[in-house]
Write a protein that holds these residues in place. Structure first.
Motif, PDB file in Angstrom:
ATOM      1  N   LEU A 123      -2.256 -13.840  17.304  1.00 46.50           N
ATOM      2  CA  LEU A 123      -3.611 -13.604  16.812  1.00 46.50           C
ATOM      3  C   LEU A 123      -3.618 -12.678  15.601  1.00 46.50           C
ATOM      4  O   LEU A 123      -4.392 -12.863  14.660  1.00 46.50           O
ATOM      5  CB  LEU A 123      -4.482 -13.012  17.924  1.00 46.50           C
ATOM      6  N   THR A 124      -2.766 -11.685  15.624  1.00 46.44           N
ATOM      7  CA  THR A 124      -2.684 -10.765  14.478  1.00 46.44           C
ATOM      8  C   THR A 124      -2.266 -11.512  13.221  1.00 46.44           C
ATOM      9  O   THR A 124      -2.818 -11.307  12.136  1.00 46.44           O
ATOM     10  CB  THR A 124      -1.702  -9.632  14.783  1.00 46.44           C
ATOM     11  N   ALA A 125      -1.278 -12.402  13.343  1.00 46.29           N
ATOM     12  CA  ALA A 125      -0.832 -13.186  12.189  1.00 46.29           C
ATOM     13  C   ALA A 125      -1.950 -14.078  11.661  1.00 46.29           C
ATOM     14  O   ALA A 125      -2.073 -14.281  10.441  1.00 46.29           O
ATOM     15  CB  ALA A 125       0.390 -14.023  12.561  1.00 46.29           C
ATOM     16  N   LEU A 126      -2.766 -14.605  12.554  1.00 49.73           N
ATOM     17  CA  LEU A 126      -3.855 -15.490  12.146  1.00 49.73           C
ATOM     18  C   LEU A 126      -5.011 -14.743  11.495  1.00 49.73           C
ATOM     19  O   LEU A 126      -5.641 -15.245  10.559  1.00 49.73           O
ATOM     20  CB  LEU A 126      -4.388 -16.257  13.364  1.00 49.73           C
ATOM     21  N   LEU A 127      -5.309 -13.559  11.977  1.00 50.61           N
ATOM     22  CA  LEU A 127      -6.541 -12.875  11.589  1.00 50.61           C
ATOM     23  C   LEU A 127      -6.338 -11.733  10.604  1.00 50.61           C
ATOM     24  O   LEU A 127      -7.305 -11.258  10.007  1.00 50.61           O
ATOM     25  CB  LEU A 127      -7.234 -12.333  12.851  1.00 50.61           C
ATOM     26  N   GLN A 128      -5.115 -11.289  10.435  1.00 53.18           N
ATOM     27  CA  GLN A 128      -4.866 -10.136   9.569  1.00 53.18           C
ATOM     28  C   GLN A 128      -4.107 -10.576   8.313  1.00 53.18           C
ATOM     29  O   GLN A 128      -3.139 -11.318   8.398  1.00 53.18           O
ATOM     30  CB  GLN A 128      -4.058  -9.084  10.340  1.00 53.18           C
ATOM     31  N   HIS A 129      -4.571 -10.119   7.160  1.00 49.44           N
ATOM     32  CA  HIS A 129      -3.881 -10.472   5.918  1.00 49.44           C
ATOM     33  C   HIS A 129      -4.169  -9.430   4.848  1.00 49.44           C
ATOM     34  O   HIS A 129      -5.162  -8.705   4.912  1.00 49.44           O
ATOM     35  CB  HIS A 129      -4.307 -11.865   5.424  1.00 49.44           C
ATOM     36  N   ARG A 130      -3.277  -9.403   3.864  1.00 47.01           N
ATOM     37  CA  ARG A 130      -3.451  -8.538   2.694  1.00 47.01           C
ATOM     38  C   ARG A 130      -3.445  -9.414   1.456  1.00 47.01           C
ATOM     39  O   ARG A 130      -2.621 -10.327   1.324  1.00 47.01           O
ATOM     40  CB  ARG A 130      -2.334  -7.498   2.606  1.00 47.01           C
ATOM     41  N   ALA A 131      -4.361  -9.142   0.550  1.00 50.60           N
ATOM     42  CA  ALA A 131      -4.459  -9.956  -0.663  1.00 50.60           C
ATOM     43  C   ALA A 131      -3.165  -9.924  -1.463  1.00 50.60           C
ATOM     44  O   ALA A 131      -2.746 -10.931  -2.043  1.00 50.60           O
ATOM     45  CB  ALA A 131      -5.629  -9.467  -1.521  1.00 50.60           C
ATOM     46  N   ALA A 132      -2.504  -8.765  -1.469  1.00 52.62           N
ATOM     47  CA  ALA A 132      -1.276  -8.629  -2.262  1.00 52.62           C
ATOM     48  C   ALA A 132      -0.125  -9.435  -1.673  1.00 52.62           C
ATOM     49  O   ALA A 132       0.872  -9.701  -2.365  1.00 52.62           O
ATOM     50  CB  ALA A 132      -0.881  -7.155  -2.349  1.00 52.62           C
ATOM     51  N   ASP A 133      -0.251  -9.828  -0.408  1.00 55.88           N
ATOM     52  CA  ASP A 133       0.837 -10.540   0.266  1.00 55.88           C
ATOM     53  C   ASP A 133       0.366 -11.889   0.813  1.00 55.88           C
ATOM     54  O   ASP A 133       0.955 -12.428   1.741  1.00 55.88           O
ATOM     55  CB  ASP A 133       1.369  -9.658   1.410  1.00 55.88           C
ATOM     56  N   ILE A 134      -0.679 -12.438   0.218  1.00 62.60           N
ATOM     57  CA  ILE A 134      -1.280 -13.647   0.774  1.00 62.60           C
ATOM     58  C   ILE A 134      -0.362 -14.862   0.657  1.00 62.60           C
ATOM     59  O   ILE A 134      -0.480 -15.819   1.441  1.00 62.60           O
ATOM     60  CB  ILE A 134      -2.640 -13.946   0.088  1.00 62.60           C
ATOM     61  N   ASP A 135       0.576 -14.845  -0.265  1.00 58.06           N
ATOM     62  CA  ASP A 135       1.493 -15.982  -0.410  1.00 58.06           C
ATOM     63  C   ASP A 135       2.361 -16.164   0.829  1.00 58.06           C
ATOM     64  O   ASP A 135       2.891 -17.258   1.069  1.00 58.06           O
ATOM     65  CB  ASP A 135       2.381 -15.789  -1.641  1.00 58.06           C
ATOM     66  N   ASN A 136       2.518 -15.096   1.611  1.00 55.20           N
ATOM     67  CA  ASN A 136       3.338 -15.182   2.825  1.00 55.20           C
ATOM     68  C   ASN A 136       2.502 -15.446   4.078  1.00 55.20           C
ATOM     69  O   ASN A 136       3.043 -15.473   5.184  1.00 55.20           O
ATOM     70  CB  ASN A 136       4.123 -13.877   3.015  1.00 55.20           C
ATOM     71  N   PHE A 137       1.193 -15.637   3.899  1.00 56.44           N
ATOM     72  CA  PHE A 137       0.308 -15.810   5.054  1.00 56.44           C
ATOM     73  C   PHE A 137       0.677 -17.055   5.851  1.00 56.44           C
ATOM     74  O   PHE A 137       0.804 -17.016   7.082  1.00 56.44           O
ATOM     75  CB  PHE A 137      -1.146 -15.889   4.581  1.00 56.44           C
ATOM     76  N   ALA A 138       0.846 -18.180   5.191  1.00 54.88           N
ATOM     77  CA  ALA A 138       1.152 -19.431   5.884  1.00 54.88           C
ATOM     78  C   ALA A 138       2.457 -19.335   6.653  1.00 54.88           C
ATOM     79  O   ALA A 138       2.555 -19.803   7.798  1.00 54.88           O
ATOM     80  CB  ALA A 138       1.201 -20.586   4.891  1.00 54.88           C
ATOM     81  N   ALA A 139       3.468 -18.712   6.051  1.00 53.07           N
ATOM     82  CA  ALA A 139       4.760 -18.583   6.731  1.00 53.07           C
ATOM     83  C   ALA A 139       4.628 -17.725   7.984  1.00 53.07           C
ATOM     84  O   ALA A 139       5.256 -17.998   9.021  1.00 53.07           O
ATOM     85  CB  ALA A 139       5.788 -17.980   5.783  1.00 53.07           C
ATOM     86  N   GLY A 140       3.789 -16.677   7.900  1.00 52.66           N
ATOM     87  CA  GLY A 140       3.582 -15.824   9.064  1.00 52.66           C
ATOM     88  C   GLY A 140       2.913 -16.567  10.202  1.00 52.66           C
ATOM     89  O   GLY A 140       3.279 -16.393  11.378  1.00 52.66           O
ATOM     90  N   VAL A 141       1.943 -17.408   9.879  1.00 53.35           N
ATOM     91  CA  VAL A 141       1.276 -18.203  10.911  1.00 53.35           C
ATOM     92  C   VAL A 141       2.245 -19.224  11.500  1.00 53.35           C
ATOM     93  O   VAL A 141       2.279 -19.447  12.712  1.00 53.35           O
ATOM     94  CB  VAL A 141       0.032 -18.901  10.335  1.00 53.35           C
TER      95      VAL A 141
END
Length: 682
Positions: free
Chosen positions: A576-594
């Motif tokens: 849930l944290t990976a889905l709901l928490q993000h930083r704009a400076a690191d958004i390129d890694n968001f999909a990989a985290g999910v």
């Protein structure tokens, strides 16, 4: 925007608000002559003022004998008068000649007053008679209310009225408005000055229909006195429906609770601009003792888009009532506000790691839905107390562990049953038997929450009885998040569905996600604190289905493995944290985290959502933090699990915080727990 009917203020009968701006002059000579001809043989006396002719005591006008002047303003004058045949006192309104001379205004006046005269409701001032087509003056006679208006109440309470009193007044006004709307009539001038209090008790709404008529004949400067309550669409000259009155009633509720209007500017243009563009003020920041749930009530009532407001005034009143009732569940003042963002879990409500010494090897098995009768709860609790000594006296370590396992399973079942019962009882009210309702609520509370409830019980009783709302509740989902080693304290997360049915108007359904702290007492498990930061409402009657109930006691072996429950909870929090928490400076890694915390099938379903989030964050540069707490387990097998989690998401740019409860389904693949679905959000 229009004249108010007669009302008695402090120290005797006083003048009400007669409308904003300056009316046009006095009666001209032609009108005076016509009045003399109509009332030939009667003694007519008047005084010319800056706003027109004021009839003096003893004057006979339209067959009414004037007893005294009540109020005078730009729209005309209001008198206390007596009808010679009916032998009753009335509020006689005489509209000034500037409006009476306008044929369009006269036609509209006759039409609207005819509609208002057809209203028959205990919370609406009755219209008895009106001027005829041959009358030179526009007038109407109305029910005379011997009392004050709500403005007088506010004058004696500059910081706002008591909460129960304010909710009661709004509820009565909502009943009147919804009744009128059902008859096809809008008010369009809802404000405290148009809410009359008969001898300090019954509220009556006045000036139905007249406001709409007079609005058509005046400039914007003439309505300055009521700009504080006008819906945005009216300034834009857009079509209106009953939601313009919902907006005005919301502004009125705001003023009743704070002693000021939502946009208290002296400049008219600033007031209009605020209604059109400014967000509603956060009411709990103005008056700190108010329940935070009222913030959402005011925001919805004052939404700029009518489609985002409450559908009816009754819906607004019920929502305000429910916000107060929900706040009553909090055990201390600190619980009355939403919890602030905190560090990410694991926290105190996560399952602890296994004890190396072998103590407490019993896991936590949880219930979701279905009812457990009170006698079962009491029996389980009694069993806990009676069996503890036998467990200590056992000579066999194996027997001791087995007994400890059974005791913990029994305590777990009883605690969760207590949480379900407490939530259901606290979500149920009977406006016709508030003594019984209060007694039932006290029976499921303990500690500081019971102490605070005792101090507010009378206020709660008054609010519920005045609002006339009947509420029934069903637990949709529940889970135990923690149980201490002494089997005396527990934490649960409960999702409750409450249906609120007012005496009149549509029923509403709320889904309330709450966190509950419980204590074991001689009478069973009871709540010592309840926080409910998440509430969603609708006006439909589509009830959600409660989740199935898992096995109780020790029959579900998977729940007895503490290491297994801790592992799946930790994995669920991470997902849930990976889905709901993000930083704009690191958004390129968001999909990989999910992708790392979800199954392949779940990731495919989330692809569109992930792309949307990434695009939005790149545009808005918004960061979010997520707090997952409490976390309860509702189902566990060797490779499948389901969690019920409380979620708090805080965002930047703009700064917002949202609360919800979510059901998370997990699947174990290659030794790792991964998120497989998010079936429900409450």
């Amino acid at each position: 925007m229009s004249m108010n009917s007669a009302r008695a203020g402090r120290g005797g009968v006083g003048a009400g608000n007669m409308g904003g701006g300056q009316g046009g002059g006095g009666l001209d000579s032609v009108r005076i002559a016509a009045m003399r001809r109509r009332h030939a043989g009667c003694r007519i006396r008047w005084v010319v003022t800056g706003v027109g002719v004021v009839l003096q005591a003893g004057t006979v006008f339209a067959e009414f004998t004037v007893e005294r002047l009540i109020g005078v303003g730009g729209m005309g004058a209001v008198y206390l008068a007596r009808h010679p045949r009916m032998e009753r006192r009335v509020a006689l309104k005489v509209v000034n000649d500037g409006i009476a001379a306008d044929p369009k205004a006269r036609t509209a006046f006759d039409r609207e007053v005819a509609l208002a005269a057809g209203l028959d409701h205990p919370n609406i001032v009755a219209v008895y008679d009106r001027s005829g087509p041959d009358d030179p003056a526009l007038w109407l006679s109305m029910q005379y209310i011997e009392g004050g208006d709500v403005n007088a109440l506010l004058a004696s309470a500059p910081g706002g009225l008591p909460l129960a009193q304010a909710i009661g007044l709004i509820t009565d006004a909502a009943r009147a408005l919804d009744y009128a709307h059902a008859q096809g009539l809008l008010h369009r001038d809802v404000k405290p000055a148009n809410l009359l209090i008969e001898r300090g008790e019954r509220l009556l709404l006045t000036d139905f229909g007249i406001a709409r008529t007079l609005d058509d004949t005046r400039t914007i400067s003439a309505v300055a006195a009521t700009l504080a309550y006008v819906a945005p669409e009216r300034f834009a000259n857009l079509p209106s429906d009953q939601r313009v009155d919902v907006y005005s009633l919301g502004c009125t509720l705001f003023e009743l609770l704070t002693g000021r209007t939502p946009f208290p500017f002296t400049d008219q243009a600033a007031v209009i601009a605020a209604h059109m563009t400014a967000p509603p003020p956060v009411i709990s920041e103005i008056r700190r003792d108010l329940p935070p749930g009222l913030n959402a009530v005011i925001a919805t009532a004052l939404a700029k888009n009518p489609n985002e407001r409450y559908r009816t005034c009754g819906d607004l009143a019920v929502a305000a009532y429910q916000a107060v009732i929900t706040a009553q569940w909090s055990a201390a003042p600190a619980m009355m506000s939403a919890p602030p963002p905190g560090p990410l879990p694991p926290g105190p409500f996560m399952a602890p790691p296994p004890n190396p010494a072998g103590r407490g090897k019993v896991g936590r098995r949880l219930l979701i839905a279905g009812g457990i009768a009170v006698p079962v709860v009491a029996a389980a609790a009694a069993g806990i107390v009676a069996l503890k000594p036998f467990a200590r006296q056992s000579d066999s370590a194996a027997d001791s562990d087995a007994e400890s396992t059974r005791l913990r399973a029994d305590a777990r079942d009883a605690a969760l049953a207590g949480a379900r019962k407490a939530a259901t009882v606290m979500g149920t009210t009977n406006a016709d038997d508030m003594d019984g309702t209060i007694a039932a609520m006290k029976s499921v509370l303990t500690g500081s929450m019971l102490e605070q409830f005792n101090t507010s019980a009378e206020e709660l009783k008054q609010i519920a009885a005045t609002a006339g709302v009947h509420s029934s509740s069903t637990v949709l989902c529940a889970a135990l998040a923690s149980l201490d080693d002494g089997l005396q304290h527990a934490t649960a997360v409960v999702v409750l569905e409450s249906t609120h049915t007012p005496r009149t108007g549509a029923a509403t359904i709320d889904s309330i996600a709450m966190r509950m702290e419980l204590t074991h007492t001689p009478d069973g498990w009871k709540a010592n604190s309840i926080t409910a930061p998440s509430t969603t409402s609708n006006t439909t009657t589509n009830h959600r289905t409660a989740a199935p109930t898992p096995p109780t006691g020790t029959s579900n072996a998977a729940f007895l493995d503490t290491a297994a429950t801790a592992a799946v909870k930790s994995a669920g929090v991470a997902a849930l944290t990976a889905l709901l928490q993000h930083r704009a400076a690191d958004i390129d890694n968001f999909a990989a985290g999910v992708r790392a915390v979800t199954t392949a099938d779940a990731y495919r379903k989330l692809t569109t959502t992930i792309d949307t989030v990434v695009t939005a964050v790149r545009t808005s540069h918004q960061d979010t933090t997520a707090k997952i707490d409490p976390v309860g387990l509702t189902r566990l097998t060797a490779d499948r699990a389901e969690l019920l989690c409380g979620v708090e998401v805080t965002a930047t740019n703009p700064s917002t915080t949202q609360y919800s409860s979510v059901t998370v389904q997990m699947q174990k693949l290659s030794g790792h727990w991964l998120l497989s679905d998010l079936p429900n959000t409450y």
